[in-house]
Structures are given as structure tokens and as C-alpha cells.
Scaffold this motif. Sequence first.
Motif, PDB file in Angstrom:
ATOM      1  N   THR A 142       0.854  -1.177   0.000  1.00 46.24           N
ATOM      2  CA  THR A 142       0.000   0.000   0.000  1.00 46.24           C
ATOM      3  C   THR A 142       0.896   1.235   0.000  1.00 46.24           C
ATOM      4  OG1 THR A 142      -2.014   0.948   0.929  1.00 46.24           O
ATOM      5  CG2 THR A 142      -0.221   0.473   2.467  1.00 46.24           C
ATOM      6  N   LEU A 175      -7.377  -7.072   6.494  1.00 44.24           N
ATOM      7  CA  LEU A 175      -7.318  -6.387   5.194  1.00 44.24           C
ATOM      8  C   LEU A 175      -8.125  -7.103   4.119  1.00 44.24           C
ATOM      9  CD1 LEU A 175      -3.512  -5.551   5.123  1.00 44.24           C
ATOM     10  CD2 LEU A 175      -5.367  -3.885   5.079  1.00 44.24           C
ATOM     11  N   ARG A 176      -8.767  -6.296   3.277  1.00 43.96           N
ATOM     12  CA  ARG A 176      -9.417  -6.847   2.087  1.00 43.96           C
ATOM     13  C   ARG A 176      -8.788  -6.167   0.874  1.00 43.96           C
ATOM     14  NH1 ARG A 176     -15.321  -5.348   3.394  1.00 43.96           N
ATOM     15  NH2 ARG A 176     -14.079  -3.565   4.065  1.00 43.96           N
ATOM     16  N   SER A 230      -7.614  -4.880  -2.867  1.00 41.61           N
ATOM     17  CA  SER A 230      -8.328  -4.502  -4.078  1.00 41.61           C
ATOM     18  C   SER A 230      -7.753  -5.224  -5.302  1.00 41.61           C
ATOM     19  CB  SER A 230      -8.218  -2.986  -4.295  1.00 41.61           C
ATOM     20  OG  SER A 230      -6.857  -2.566  -4.233  1.00 41.61           O
ATOM     21  N   VAL A 279      -3.612  -2.909  -1.581  1.00 44.21           N
ATOM     22  CA  VAL A 279      -4.756  -2.333  -0.863  1.00 44.21           C
ATOM     23  C   VAL A 279      -4.677  -0.817  -0.935  1.00 44.21           C
ATOM     24  CG1 VAL A 279      -5.253  -4.164   0.784  1.00 44.21           C
ATOM     25  CG2 VAL A 279      -3.486  -2.492   1.297  1.00 44.21           C
ATOM     26  N   ARG A 280      -5.842  -0.191  -0.884  1.00 42.39           N
ATOM     27  CA  ARG A 280      -5.893   1.273  -0.899  1.00 42.39           C
ATOM     28  C   ARG A 280      -5.530   1.802   0.482  1.00 42.39           C
ATOM     29  NH1 ARG A 280      -8.835   1.125  -5.704  1.00 42.39           N
ATOM     30  NH2 ARG A 280     -10.490  -0.433  -5.690  1.00 42.39           N
ATOM     31  N   GLU A 289      -8.089   1.872   3.566  1.00 45.04           N
ATOM     32  CA  GLU A 289      -8.274   0.527   4.127  1.00 45.04           C
ATOM     33  C   GLU A 289      -7.078   0.140   4.999  1.00 45.04           C
ATOM     34  OE1 GLU A 289     -10.623  -1.859   3.744  1.00 45.04           O
ATOM     35  OE2 GLU A 289      -9.624  -3.798   4.010  1.00 45.04           O
ATOM     36  N   ARG A 337      -7.194   2.142   8.303  1.00 44.79           N
ATOM     37  CA  ARG A 337      -8.272   1.658   9.154  1.00 44.79           C
ATOM     38  C   ARG A 337      -7.823   0.433   9.949  1.00 44.79           C
ATOM     39  NH1 ARG A 337     -11.667  -2.366   8.896  1.00 44.79           N
ATOM     40  NH2 ARG A 337     -11.061  -3.080   6.823  1.00 44.79           N
ATOM     41  N   VAL A 338      -7.084  -0.443   9.263  1.00 37.74           N
ATOM     42  CA  VAL A 338      -6.733  -1.723   9.841  1.00 37.74           C
ATOM     43  C   VAL A 338      -5.582  -1.622  10.842  1.00 37.74           C
ATOM     44  CG1 VAL A 338      -5.426  -3.770   9.162  1.00 37.74           C
ATOM     45  CG2 VAL A 338      -7.675  -3.315   8.173  1.00 37.74           C
TER      46      VAL A 338
END
Lengths: 230, 230
Positions: free
Chosen positions: B18, B71-72, B74, B102-103, B106, B109-110
Motif C-alpha cells: 500500500t 485487510l481486504r 483490491s 490495498v488502498r 483501508e 483503518r486496519v
Amino acid sequence: MVGGAVAASLAVSTVIFTLLEHEGAQRLHLPLVRRTREPFDGAEALPGGWIGGDEGLEEAARRTLAETTGLRPSYLEQLYTFGRPDRSPTGRVVSVIYSALVRSPEAARVAEVHNVRWAPVDEVRGLAFDHDEVVAYALWRLRAKVGYAQVAVHLLGETFSLGQLREVHEAVLGRPLDPANFRRRVTASGAVEATDEHLTGGRHRPPRLYRAVVPEGATGPFQTTAGPAA
Amino acid sequence: MVGGAVAASLAVSTVIFTLLEHEGAQRLHLPLVRRTREPFDGAEALPGGWIGGDEGLEEAARRTLAETTGLRPSYLEQLYTFGRPDRSPTGRVVSVIYSALVRSPEAARVAEVHNVRWAPVDEVRGLAFDHDEVVAYALWRLRAKVGYAQVAVHLLGETFSLGQLREVHEAVLGRPLDPANFRRRVTASGAVEATDEHLTGGRHRPPRLYRAVVPEGATGPFQTTAGPAA
DNA sequence: CCGGTAATGGTCGACGTGACCCGAAGGGGG
DNA sequence: CCCCCTTCGGGTCACGTCGACCATTACCGG
């Protein structure tokens, strides 16, 4: 972390390409072995086998390839790992797929000994498991790679004429290439070096023989087999 | 064919990249988790885990990534499978490695919730197992891929200015790019399409916003995740 | 209102590549 | 024995790509 058991069997299979005469031209072929047990009993499949407990993945690919076909590839790289839960109807199998090249004499030697059929790549259909998909992916990668990496030389011997090298590229790509432009591109790339010898015995002007240049600077952490040295 | 038991455990790990602010510039970072058991107790490692008995490989990568970091990604593609017999001191482990993007929102946040440290890629050293090698290979591939595939957009939101996209490329490649030439290349490639909106609130001329174009024709049998849909 | 900076548009030259041309070199058929 | 066919191998030309570089536009902050 060791202890989380996994209910999957670990296999290795290899897509091996070689050049064989077919309908008057050099065409890409690959060896298929006929299965003698379930699942897919009687169907053709890629050579492969189970991964041993104390060998690396590439090592396992070479061993199973030798056991099932007797082939010793001149080039071998990891292609992809397939692991859909329903790949095999009899249980969970994760397969690490390798892609390989062998020289024609080696291929011809082996065909007589083992239960191996050399099939033209564009006639490969109806293989066991998801091997049709695997072959299509390997072929796509080979065609992409022949454009920027010196993989074609692994289908030829120690020395070769630029005409022979061009025929290899034509067979892989499936279309004719301009001889003069091909010569210019290849010589300018530094991938080959000229020898003092010429190929005699042909019907026309004897071509100069060339030798593959071993790449020196690494492109990344790995590159000889296009992957980590794991 | 099922029955050839294999004494190897099957794991999956993911290298996730990221962009985060670091010393005044956007720089590539990746999340590391600290191990709490042998082997390599106390060392940092890539997030991952064991492959479940009834899930695909990519599915397992997403699951373990969510469990260990929340994490999810992208973007997610298979990178390589490592299987040297001595990778883990406590037993044979074969790891299928995935590479992901990942963006930034995100990622931010994690970071607050999980036991995750975001490390700048060029400061990653001393990881457990052979993960140093894995990270180096993933980074090499990402840098190569950003040149010909539209992966950079997965580090940005729905719309973005070409300046933002250029910053992503600069962070991945680690060198500055000419703004005008970058604009010409990207717009000519058809990888992005212009919207009618502009990004306001900046100090200078408001840039037009663009949107990533979803690729239509397949490059091969696979391409969304750059590998077979296995 | 002005200076600074990013956005955007344009030019120029180096270079890679495909289309094409031509002489050179060798063997085989007339 | 001498053409002639074919491949080898060297060259030209047009065109598209891309990096270096210049110019104009459009905002904000002072």
C-alpha cells in the motif's frame, strides 16, 4: 506454525515443449501419458507425480518427468499452482505446474522407450483434470516470453544458425518472421555471439553458426529459471 | 491418483503493498505480523496461514489475510510457490505466495485494530523463514508489472487525477517521472477515461479526474488476477 | 495583483521495428 | 559447365514510441 494439518495432496506436473517435424514444418509438440487408473482412467494427462518428502519442488518436477517419460529438460521454470477444491473428483489435490523445454534429439530418443505420445500443441484436447487449461496457459506464457527472454535457444543445440533460431520462433509464435529483421533484432540484443564456423552441407549459402550468450546481470533475485531459487 | 500421501503442510502467505506517507512522500509499505510461537518466535513475518480443506488457493489467501490483518485487498494474484525442504526448521512446509494491493484508507483503518506494523519496503529485513526473499521477488514483479499492466489504479480510489496516478508509479518505481510524458503514455494506452469532474481544493490548477477502464478482451486464458481462475 | 506551482499541451530527436531491396554464396539441373 | 533457385546477410526507408524539454493555463496565498 507447524501443526495445522492440511487435507490436500501435493502433486507436480510439467508441460514440456519440443519441436518436431509435422506436415513439412517444425511445430511445437508436447508429451502426454495415458492414465492407467482412476480418476480419468484411459485419458491422457501431463506427466507428473507426487512430491516427495525431502525434495524441492523443481527437483520433484525433474524426478517425476524422468520417471514417467525419461525426459531431461534443457529449461525448466515454475508456471503456476492450481488448487481448486474440485480439481480431482477423488480428493483434494494441489498441483504445482512447471513449464519446460527439451531439444528434439532428446525427445525423439525418449519416444521409442516410454509410453509417451507427442501431440501437436494445437491438437491437445480432452486431457484429464484441468490439464487443457494448464496447457493453454503454458502456451500463452511461452509465446509471451519468447519475445523478451532467450528461451528459444533451449530448443536448439550448442550452436545454431540464425535461420534455425528463426524457425524456432516461427514455430512458437505460429507465424512467419522476416529473416533480415529477425537477424537484426537478435544480433543487436546481444543474446547470441557469432562463432567462426559455418554450417555446411546445405543446398544454399552456408550460414554462420552462433552460440547462446549466458545472461550475466540478474534481472531480479532470480531469473535463470524465471523464479526464486526455492 | 489420490493416495500418494505427502509429508508436507500447505500454507499460503501474502505480500500486500500500500502507499503511506513517509518522510514527506508517498512510499510503498507492507504489513508485517509478529510471530508468537516457534519457529521464529518474536520475528516478523508475512501474514498467512494454513490452507483449509475445502477452499481454493486464492480463497485461502483472502481468508488468512482477513484473519491476521483484517485487510481486504483490491487486487490479488498468485506470485510463486516456495517449497525448499529446509524452509522451515520444524518440518516440511510448501507455501503458495500471493501478491496484493490495498488502498491507503483501508490500510490506515486496519492498522489501529490489528497487531500489524506497516513497514517501508526498503526497510524490510530479517523476516522469518525465507520471507525476505519472497518480498524481494514480489517487489521486483510489481515494478515490472506496473510498466505494462494497469495495476497502479488498485492503490487509488474510484476516481483520481493523473498526478495522483503518477505519484503511485513514482512510489512503486522509486524514481521521478516526467508529468507530461506520463500523461501522454497513460491517456494513449486507453487504460483510463476522463470524467467531467475536477479535483478542487488544491493550491494550484484543479486537475481533471479520471476513472480506470475495465479491461475487456482477455490477454490469455486468464488475466484479471494474472493467472488461471483456479 | 503577483509570484509560485501544478496541470496540460506541444515540439524535437533518438531509437526500435516492420516492409522491402539487393548482392553474395552455394548446390543442382539442364 | 553454366544458369538458376534459394538462403544468407547487409542495407534503406517510413513510422510509431518515448524521453527531454518548452510554453501556456489555472489556481492559491500573500
